[in-house]
Design a protein around this motif. Sequence first.
Motif, PDB file in Angstrom:
ATOM      1  N   ASP B  76      16.535 -42.971  13.393  1.00 48.78           N
ATOM      2  CA  ASP B  76      16.869 -44.395  13.341  1.00 48.78           C
ATOM      3  C   ASP B  76      16.312 -45.041  12.084  1.00 48.78           C
ATOM      4  O   ASP B  76      16.910 -45.923  11.496  1.00 48.78           O
ATOM      5  N   PHE B  79      18.489 -45.031   8.919  1.00 55.37           N
ATOM      6  CA  PHE B  79      19.541 -46.042   8.877  1.00 55.37           C
ATOM      7  C   PHE B  79      18.967 -47.414   8.582  1.00 55.37           C
ATOM      8  O   PHE B  79      19.483 -48.166   7.737  1.00 55.37           O
ATOM      9  N   GLU B  80      17.866 -47.721   9.257  1.00 54.03           N
ATOM     10  CA  GLU B  80      17.254 -49.045   9.082  1.00 54.03           C
ATOM     11  C   GLU B  80      16.807 -49.237   7.643  1.00 54.03           C
ATOM     12  O   GLU B  80      16.983 -50.312   7.051  1.00 54.03           O
ATOM     13  N   LYS B  83      19.693 -49.851   5.383  1.00 54.03           N
ATOM     14  CA  LYS B  83      20.240 -51.177   5.624  1.00 54.03           C
ATOM     15  C   LYS B  83      19.377 -52.243   4.923  1.00 54.03           C
ATOM     16  O   LYS B  83      19.896 -53.180   4.314  1.00 54.03           O
ATOM     17  N   GLY B 113      26.249 -44.384  19.306  1.00 52.13           N
ATOM     18  CA  GLY B 113      26.262 -45.693  18.685  1.00 52.13           C
ATOM     19  C   GLY B 113      25.725 -45.697  17.278  1.00 52.13           C
ATOM     20  O   GLY B 113      26.063 -46.570  16.491  1.00 52.13           O
ATOM     21  N   CYS B 114      24.906 -44.699  16.952  1.00 48.54           N
ATOM     22  CA  CYS B 114      24.310 -44.672  15.616  1.00 48.54           C
ATOM     23  C   CYS B 114      25.391 -44.462  14.560  1.00 48.54           C
ATOM     24  O   CYS B 114      25.464 -45.158  13.545  1.00 48.54           O
ATOM     25  N   ASP B 116      28.573 -44.988  14.955  1.00 43.11           N
ATOM     26  CA  ASP B 116      29.475 -46.133  14.953  1.00 43.11           C
ATOM     27  C   ASP B 116      28.904 -47.285  14.139  1.00 43.11           C
ATOM     28  O   ASP B 116      29.625 -47.959  13.401  1.00 43.11           O
ATOM     29  N   ALA B 117      27.580 -47.493  14.280  1.00 41.56           N
ATOM     30  CA  ALA B 117      26.936 -48.579  13.537  1.00 41.56           C
ATOM     31  C   ALA B 117      27.063 -48.333  12.042  1.00 41.56           C
ATOM     32  O   ALA B 117      27.347 -49.247  11.256  1.00 41.56           O
ATOM     33  N   LEU B 118      26.891 -47.077  11.652  1.00 39.18           N
ATOM     34  CA  LEU B 118      26.979 -46.747  10.233  1.00 39.18           C
ATOM     35  C   LEU B 118      28.403 -46.950   9.722  1.00 39.18           C
ATOM     36  O   LEU B 118      28.633 -47.494   8.644  1.00 39.18           O
ATOM     37  N   ARG B 119      29.363 -46.515  10.526  1.00 40.49           N
ATOM     38  CA  ARG B 119      30.766 -46.709  10.145  1.00 40.49           C
ATOM     39  C   ARG B 119      31.086 -48.183   9.966  1.00 40.49           C
ATOM     40  O   ARG B 119      31.755 -48.591   9.022  1.00 40.49           O
ATOM     41  N   GLN B 120      30.569 -48.953  10.923  1.00 37.30           N
ATOM     42  CA  GLN B 120      30.822 -50.384  10.878  1.00 37.30           C
ATOM     43  C   GLN B 120      30.264 -50.985   9.584  1.00 37.30           C
ATOM     44  O   GLN B 120      30.941 -51.774   8.921  1.00 37.30           O
ATOM     45  N   LEU B 121      29.060 -50.564   9.261  1.00 34.43           N
ATOM     46  CA  LEU B 121      28.413 -51.069   8.052  1.00 34.43           C
ATOM     47  C   LEU B 121      29.232 -50.698   6.823  1.00 34.43           C
ATOM     48  O   LEU B 121      29.520 -51.544   5.968  1.00 34.43           O
TER      49      LEU B 121
END
Lengths: 750, 184
Positions: B76, B79-80, B83, B113-114, B116-121
């Motif tokens: 995690d 990613f953080e 970001k 979800g990890c 997906d969150a990256l894709r979204q970003l």
Amino acid sequence: MATQLNLSDSDSSDLSDQSVFTRRSNRSLRIAEQERRKKEEEDPFVLALKYFSEVEAGTPATGNDELENNLVRVEKVAFSRGLSPEAISVMLDFAMSLRMGSSPCARVLKCLLPASVVPQEAVVRAIVWLTVRKLPISTQVLFMKWVLTVFDMIDAKDKLRAIYGFIFSFVTDENLCPFICHLLYLLTRKENVRVFRVRKLLEQQSKLGRQPYLLYLLSLYKVFCPELVTLSIPSRMKSGFKNHISPWKSALIAVQKRNDMQVASSISLAFAVRDKTASRKRKHAHLDLPSLNPVTIKEPQAAQSSSRKLVPMQQIQSFAQLLQNMHRIELPAQMGSLLGSSLALQYLDCVQDESALLRLNFWLGYTLHEEFLFCSDGGANKNPEEALQFLNRLLSVQHFLQEGFNSSDAFMYKFLNVWDGSLLRPQILGLLSNIPVIPSSQIKTLLFDPLMQLFFTSSLFFKCGLIECLNHMLLKWLTWHSAYALEDDLDISLNSHTSINITLSGFKDSVMELVHFVGRLASVGLQLEDCHSLLLSFILDFYETVCDTFLKFGLPLVVMPPPGVFYPAFFAADPVSVDRLAFIMHRYKVNLTSAKRQEKVTEQGFHISRQTFREFNRYQVFLVNCLWNSNMCYPEADVRLSDELLAKSGVPQFSTRFDLIHHPAFVSYALDFHHKCWPGRKDTDLNSIKQSKPWNWYLEYLFTQGFDGLKDFVQNSINQRVMMAGDGCDNVTQSQKLGSAPHIKQPLLS
Amino acid sequence: MSLLKPFSKLPDLNTANILLVENEEQFQQNLADTLVEETAVTVNVRLAKSLPLPMENDESRPRIDLVVFIINLTSDKSFESAKASLKYLDPGYFLGKVCFVATNARHASVRTGCLDALRQLAALLHCPLLFAEDQSPEGATSSARRLLTILKVASGLVPNTTALYLSSLTRCTMPPDIDQPSFD
């Protein structure tokens, strides 16, 4: 004479010698046998086994040196060579019966490493002991783990299946439940799925929560009997059965490796059909295709009580046998094994019953997901060879069946989204090209988006590979259409085993989407790669398929290439590309003309849009004007530069630069021809080829150089007059005289 | 807070500069080793754990043509950190000069979800998202090749195209929730 006699003499003596020798060797064999037997009797291991089989119940275990010694002996053998089936049987019986209390039990279980197979009777007996005696919970769990580890090595599963209900009753045991569920998952057949069992599992689920192991078993039940299980199964499940960490795994692999090296074939394995290349046999290496292992392994089953005798797949040796027993084939215990046998595939191909495919799909989807999307080692494939072989096998199966599996298609859609573009590339592209027609509403998100991202960030070779793969995909779709589309029924079944249908217009939409997509990739790809001729060649391959959709595959659809493909191909410096472009244009013309003719004949025929004709005409006029009329700069041309600008470039007669003589692809041929035609001439004047006689010779010369596409194009589009009858048709004739080039009538389609 | 700017310095002739940002500092070294083997152009690789970059050698640092965020999906923090680093980039970078590389996407321990969150970003920032097989040498080579393809365009070495054009073709999209796609 004497020598002959001598010879025969020596012969006979030889013979007698031999017989003496055989006699002697026979005797020595016998002695050896006796010695072996004697040795066996004295063999501490055999004695130890004897001890364990005969030891009286209630003998104290603590401080028992005899037990200790014997156990050490068995352990030594087990960890070096593995235990024979009989030894497994004896030891398991000893441990589970708790004859000496529960203390040596775990230790015995831990050394139960089979050398070849595990007799199923022993397992059944042990499961029965599980209820009779009060084993400590940890030992019960250990036993279940052992059964799961050696499951593939149990010689037959029929008796285990017979006590399915009995095993099922352990589901209520909270500690054993995960393991029991896994075992049931491996044993379940359609007839085992009953309402009361589903109810029990659901009850258990409400008690324990949504446990993955329960969900997995339920999802298998759902595959068999969708009407009984209404529960919705989540799409991405955590790995359901976390029983992989077993104390035997590494020891078992070591034992089997050693045995494999010593004697590969001498042990009569039940796994005889196994692929030779995958000689290691392990549990939990899902990619190793299991052998065709029937549920019932024992041969003479004539006296079976059931009225309908089933024939295990393994016993089918020939196609004739398969035909005879088609209606009563018993599927193997592990569906994956079907992939390894061509007879099983024949069966699968013509079988009516869908459960075989359902089970195979389920297994395949699970395996692909576990091994490629949900790896425990994060994709660091310790065994890339194995993955390679597995996918190759899958590909050859799909090739054989001439269709993909639902589960592998679904896997591809997921995998493309996390693919790096190089991992197992040939196999993945192969699987990709087997994907059946996708409705046009979904094709973009499922296929085009991920492919586009991969295409534009990858190397030239990937680009070529992907275009080739999409060409194969299109070919398969079109072949499918020509084979399955019926005249009066426009519905096409997407897959012989699913009920998904697609209408003809839906199919046309999908094909059109695919062709436009490749057109986009090709235009931009050529631009990014500087019109690389290798990429161009693959793109032209694709358009060779596209231009013939109507005549070759009967699909009333004609899609022209985009300018981004047409012009780079025309301006290419290699003659092959230009020749192929001419061929493609020729085929387009043949297709369009015959489509037009058919439209006239059958009233309700399809309609090809005027836009397509217009595009075709534009390209055609351009080609003829450039190659033939030596007039690149005509008023309606797509590619237009102002004459002043061109004049500034200093190129003399710029308008003729792309005719058959001056085109960079053909100029070397023109020079060669000039040299042959006027050998004496010192100064080269290519324009002299344009005289009508040398021009015809030049064309003949070009055609003998193998430019068949050009030949077709010239003969059909330029010399011949194709008159399009009908009202909507205006024959524009463009005749331009330049130099002394021949007079041309050029037909246009509209 | 210092912004990294894409056009504040002049480019060098036939040179491309790439910045690899990875919190774990595991994969970037492998990538860098492969990237510098390119012979057609001079490739300078700069490594960083996170942004902002230190002020000291700000002067000597060449113009960065492409910023690559390497994100390990099993952690995690990775990613953080990426970001948090994003805000130290000039908006000009998001016109085709930023790229995400995800590793371990096929690992069983990726939290749902990890990804997906990256894709979204990535989709939000209109950036491409590449996936890399960081465990094998072949995987590292092929990801380096792909980065090089983007880098050459981003540093203006490929005629006929620009970074913005390429990123409009390769930017990340959100895939549908695919299980068994139903075609109704």
